[in-house]
Design an enzyme around this catalytic site. Structure first.
Site, short mmCIF file in Angstrom:
data_model
loop_
_atom_site.label_atom_id
_atom_site.label_comp_id
_atom_site.label_asym_id
_atom_site.label_seq_id
_atom_site.Cartn_x
_atom_site.Cartn_y
_atom_site.Cartn_z
N GLY A 77 0.81 -1.21 0.00
CA GLY A 77 0.00 0.00 0.00
C GLY A 77 0.85 1.26 0.00
N ARG B 169 1.48 11.01 -9.02
CA ARG B 169 0.93 11.21 -7.67
C ARG B 169 1.81 10.59 -6.58
NH1 ARG B 169 -5.43 11.67 -7.45
NH2 ARG B 169 -5.84 12.57 -9.49
N ARG C 138 6.73 -0.46 9.98
CA ARG C 138 5.84 -1.03 8.96
C ARG C 138 6.43 -0.83 7.56
NH1 ARG C 138 -0.38 0.21 10.89
NH2 ARG C 138 0.01 0.16 13.12
N SER D 98 -0.01 -4.70 5.27
CA SER D 98 -0.11 -4.87 6.71
C SER D 98 -1.57 -5.12 7.07
CB SER D 98 0.41 -3.64 7.45
OG SER D 98 -0.30 -2.48 7.05
#
Length: 239
Positions: free
Chosen positions: A21, A44, A217, A91
């Site tokens: 992600g 982006r 993470r 995650s």
């Protein structure tokens, strides 16, 4: 030819794409594991890279957060860039008491509270599931690494701050963990006739309250990354 969300040239992506992600996790994977990694997309700030791992072409690109976001990027990779396999490396929050922080779980299926599948015009409830070949390969790779991964249902939710407070009820039905992307990825793969698998590292537990900080993470879920890269190599061998 690019898309509104991807400036990469045709042929810029490998047949297998790892999809975290977080764009910073994509950057970490490319810089840590891939040889000769090249940035092929940065629209982006959603970074996409292609390089090689053990001589096999592999790409990694971020999906952003949530099903609408991964829905866009996975659709474009499947339909416009001839990608065959997408492995989500994300995650998740444990909702099963059997899971601990840093465990790697494989989503055999994904329950969801999303209305994402409505667009397909089906007259019932479509069950979003992983591709069996990817799942079987991932389990074999993990076992060779000495990892026995929990395999089962994930919960893909549209809501991070759930005001209903009923998330743990899904755990009582045997669902392992909650995340926000797998179901849309599985829907898109089914529609495109392609393969998808979500594997997630447990970053926090809704059962115990334990949680990892954001920086860990991004950079410490290496066991999951190595399993996914091993799957990419094995899928290339299968042709």
């Amino acid at each position: 030819m690019g898309t509104p969300h991807n400036e990469a040239a045709q042929g810029a992506f490998a047949k297998t794409v790892l999809m975290p992600g977080d764009p910073l996790r994509a950057k970490f994977i490319a810089e840590t594991f891939l040889q000769d990694a090249k940035l092929v997309n940065n629209v982006r700030g959603v970074q996409g890279y292609t390089g090689t791992y053990q001589g096999t072409p592999v790409s990694v690109m971020a999906s952003g957060m949530g099903m609408p976001s991964i829905g866009i990027y996975s659709h474009e990779l499947f339909h416009f860039y001839d990608v065959d396999n997408i492995i989500r490396v994300g995650s998740a929050g444990a909702i099963s008491p059997q899971l601990k922080v840093r465990d790697v779980v494989f989503g055999q299926g994904s329950c969801t509270d999303s209305n994402y599948a409505h667009q397909f015009g089906l007259g019932g409830t479509f069950a979003p599931i992983a591709d069996f070949t990817l799942l079987e390969t991932a389990v074999a790779v993990a076992r060779r690494m000495g990892v026995e991964p929990p395999v089962g249902n994930l919960l893909s939710s549209d809501v991070f701050y759930n005001k209903a407070g009923d998330t743990l009820k899904w755990g009582q039905m045997g669902v392992l963990a909650i995340e926000m992307e797998a179901a849309a990825l599985y829907y898109n793969a089914a529609e495109a006739g392609k393969r998808a698998l979500a594997m997630c590292t447990i970053s926090d537990s809704l059962v115990t309250g334990e949680a990892l900080p954001p920086d860990q993470r991004q950079t410490t879920f290496t066991r999951m990354m190595e399993i996914a890269l091993g799957v990419a190599v094995e899928m290339a061998k299968k042709g």
